[in-house]
Design an enzyme around this catalytic site. Sequence first.
Site, PDB file in Angstrom:
ATOM      1  CB  SER A 217      -9.291   0.997  54.776  1.00 64.83           C
ATOM      2  OG  SER A 217      -7.844   1.355  54.633  1.00 64.83           O
ATOM      3  CE  LYS A 218     -10.557   4.389  62.565  1.00 69.93           C
ATOM      4  NZ  LYS A 218     -10.485   4.696  63.979  1.00 69.93           N
ATOM      5  NE  ARG A 219      -3.818  -0.656  55.343  1.00 71.27           N
ATOM      6  CZ  ARG A 219      -3.281  -0.260  53.981  1.00 71.27           C
ATOM      7  NH1 ARG A 219      -2.214   0.393  53.938  1.00 71.27           N
ATOM      8  NH2 ARG A 219      -3.895  -0.618  53.123  1.00 71.27           N
ATOM      9  CB  THR A 220      -5.826   4.257  52.723  1.00 68.16           C
ATOM     10  OG1 THR A 220      -7.218   3.917  52.874  1.00 68.16           O
ATOM     11  CG2 THR A 220      -5.056   3.138  52.536  1.00 68.16           C
TER      12      THR A 220
END
Length: 447
Positions: A217-220
């Site tokens: 994801s964007k965060r990961t």
Amino acid sequence: MIKVRFAPSPTGFLHIGGARTALFNWMYAKSVQGEFILRIEDTDRQRSKKEYEEEILDSLAWLGLDWDELYYQSRRFDLYRGHAQKLLDEGKAYKEGEAVLLKMIPQGIKVYDLIRGEISFDTSNFVVCDDKGEPVLDKDGKPPLKDEVLIKDDGSPVYNFCCVVDDALMGITHVIRGEDHISNTPRQIVIYQALGVKPPKFAHLPLIMDEGGGRLSKRTGAAAVSDYRKQGFLPEALVNYLMLLGWAPGDNQEMISLAAAIKKFSIKKINKAAAAFSLDKLKWLNSQYIRQADTERLADLIIPFLKEKKYIQEDFDRQKIKNSVDLFKRRMDTLLDFLQRADFVFIDDFQIDPQALEEHLSKNREKEFRLLSERFSKAEPFDAATTEKVFRELVTELGMEASELVHPVRVALTGKDIGPGLFETIVLLGKEKTIERLKKAFKAEKG
Ligand code: GLU
């Protein structure tokens, strides 16, 4: 001559996965003195955007992945139509309205993938399906084979077709791409057969997952390469990290330059298993590259961040920035960390950590701070050795432990209770600011 290509569609930014594909292609090309071709697959005029295309080119250049040739598929439509016409003339393809389709013949197809070994497909499984994905049966109760669309009704050529025509015309010897493209491979092989061209070798790279085994994801980590740049990652750190997503230089080595990696790189050593993206690992590598980096270069990279934050104006003091970089170089994971940790060097209204304030500045230090200010005002030269001597003499006179005063002074000067050596910090701030902040601190307490 070995020739590879990276073929991004400019329908989104260059993400970690794409950058890794580009890097592995590039490393392979360099390792065998081959050529690395960049091909912008912008046949989808609706979804392709100029800003994505620019970001992709910029990011590749920033990572140091230079290309030998650059092509745009949108400028090659005539070539694709010409090849479709040839297949029509030979009776291998047929028209349906304006669309051109290639007849699918039932056959087994074996692909020897350089990473995954032999993969078998059977084109009899490529059948016509309805909206729900259920095979549609003909009057004999059998599902008819789904013919391969080469040119759509609106005249635009389809990915699988353009890809094969280009890989053939450009003399691509090795197709190295993400595992998500495995299902395209047999369809492309059927097109090679029709064109009478020998297919290249294939290598499908393992997927990249987050640490929990889920989708990035964007965060990961699914952020754009340009976002990592904006967050203060160095290109050599990101490149080094990308390399480790599916490949290892061996001997537990983790830090490796591109030049050294090229010498060790081989497709055979790429992992089959999915790679896990770890932001912590990337940050660690970045911190290592930052500490090794040349101070002048780091200063150049940090100046735009400082300007954006309005920590400096046009008439900034470059020497002061370099001195700060030298002091903080071993204490940051990203260049953005510098803004947080060294804010007090550039601004007076820096944040004071509430816990540090409570722990170290809640006692009245008026007497100590005043005496220290007086001594510092006479300290000459105002360097680390002299300020430390003055400081130590004072605590001895006052019958205190040095640490009883070190922490309060640090919090008063920097707003934080951790940081580089106190006396180096004091020198960096300069005599005037140091005294001003000590005075302000005991006034603030009284007030
Ligand atoms: N344009 C395709 C993509 O961005 C390229 C796939 C390939 O390398 O063949 O995924």
